[in-house]
Design a protein around this motif. Structure first.
Motif, PDB file in Angstrom:
ATOM      1  N   GLY A  22       1.004  -1.128   0.100  1.00 14.99           N
ATOM      2  CA  GLY A  22      -0.113  -0.273  -0.054  1.00 14.99           C
ATOM      3  C   GLY A  22       1.084   1.125   0.579  1.00 14.99           C
ATOM      4  N   GLY A  64      -5.373  -3.328   9.974  1.00 15.56           N
ATOM      5  CA  GLY A  64      -4.769  -3.088   9.442  1.00 15.56           C
ATOM      6  C   GLY A  64      -6.144  -2.975   7.896  1.00 15.56           C
ATOM      7  N   LYS A  65      -5.475  -2.547   7.008  1.00  6.80           N
ATOM      8  CA  LYS A  65      -6.510  -2.754   5.460  1.00  6.80           C
ATOM      9  C   LYS A  65      -6.996  -4.339   5.151  1.00  6.80           C
ATOM     10  CE  LYS A  65      -4.828   1.721   3.117  1.00  6.80           C
ATOM     11  NZ  LYS A  65      -4.402   2.543   2.356  1.00  6.80           N
ATOM     12  N   ASP A  95       1.081   3.987   5.171  1.00  7.59           N
ATOM     13  CA  ASP A  95      -0.339   4.160   4.743  1.00  7.59           C
ATOM     14  C   ASP A  95      -1.382   3.446   5.602  1.00  7.59           C
ATOM     15  OD1 ASP A  95      -0.067   0.806   3.829  1.00  7.59           O
ATOM     16  OD2 ASP A  95      -2.157   1.094   3.330  1.00  7.59           O
ATOM     17  N   ASP A  96      -1.402   3.253   6.793  1.00 12.84           N
ATOM     18  CA  ASP A  96      -2.023   2.401   7.321  1.00 12.84           C
ATOM     19  C   ASP A  96      -1.865   2.866   8.748  1.00 12.84           C
ATOM     20  OD1 ASP A  96      -4.311   0.095   7.960  1.00 12.84           O
ATOM     21  OD2 ASP A  96      -3.089  -1.311   7.120  1.00 12.84           O
TER      22      ASP A  96
END
Length: 259
Positions: A34, A173-174, A209-210
């Motif tokens: 990501g 997380g994602k 990103d997370d």
């Protein structure tokens, strides 16, 4: 460390082409999925352009070795993805830690008990679309194929951790919920790496990103450094800069290698 996601900070600025102090005073810390890598349908389906590996290698040289990967992936995954590079890394959120030189790997905590992994496996097997990833020092349940199960996954995994693994904690997380040793996070890993050469005395600059990266963002700020958040993210963050997507990160790394 406090959760930076609870802090409402000013709007993020575009990531500068060259951080102040580059290359002699900067230490660069990179998340992978990501951030440098586009997200894929499964963790094993990611890829990285060869020119990005070349750019990272050039940055390692320009930074005097002060570039590290901080990721939820295992160290074996990191080395496979970035081959032939063998970088300082905090893998599994710091449960696996490799300092400069590619030598001894430090163990940051005990793996989840087998009974928890077995219970998570039974939960996943009964729900098509879920996937279990046993990383050794941590275990993750992915729901990328069935995002509508997010609430169910988080609730069930949290209950099993409380019942079977009190020395561990949940890290969302994602499209994933991960179980890791309690107190093992990317911020603590960054602090550990910053204690020694070639990172000591430099200013940390983090790309991620997370939610898991927020710990590293906060840690970098405590050293007077900064962070960039990757992707179209509207949540509050300790990052003061942003980039739109991993492709922009790869372009940024390539340009910085030549700066």
């Amino acid at each position: 460390m406090a959760n930076a996601a609870n802090k409402r900070l000013p709007l993020r600025a575009p990531l500068p082409a060259k951080p102040e102090g580059f290359p002699d005073r900067i230490a660069l810390f990179l998340d992978l999925d990501g951030t440098v890598l586009d997200l894929a349908a499964s963790p094993g389906a990611v890829s990285i352009p060869q020119e990005t590996i070349v750019a990272i290698a050039r940055l390692v040289s320009r930074l005097g070795g002060a570039l590290a990967v901080i990721t939820g992936r295992s160290l074996a995954d990191v080395d496979h993805i970035l081959a032939p590079l063998r970088l300082p890394a905090a893998a599994l959120h710091g449960a696996e830690l490799r300092r400069r030189g590619g030598g001894r790997v430090e163990d940051g905590g005990s793996p989840p008990p087998q009974r928890l992994t077995a219970a998570l496996g039974a939960f996943v097997d009964a729900r098509p679309g879920l996937a279990l990833e046993d990383k050794g020092a941590s275990v993750a349940v992915h729901y990328r194929s069935t995002p509508e199960r997010e609430g169910e996954v988080r609730e069930r995994v949290a209950g099993l951790v409380a019942q079977l693994a009190p020395a561990h904690e949940l890290q969302p997380g994602k499209m994933v919920v991960e179980v890791r040793p309690r107190g093992c996070d990317k911020g603590s890993a960054l602090v550990t790496l910053m204690a020694d050469a070639p990172f000591a005395g430099r200013i940390p600059f983090v790309l991620g990103d997370d939610l898991t990266d927020e710990f590293a963002f906060e840690a970098a700020a405590a050293y007077g450094g900064a962070a960039a958040l990757v992707g179209a993210v509207s949540r509050p963050s300790a990052a003061i800069y942003e980039l739109p997507d991993p492709a922009a990160v790869r372009d940024w790394l390539a340009a910085l290698a030549d700066a």
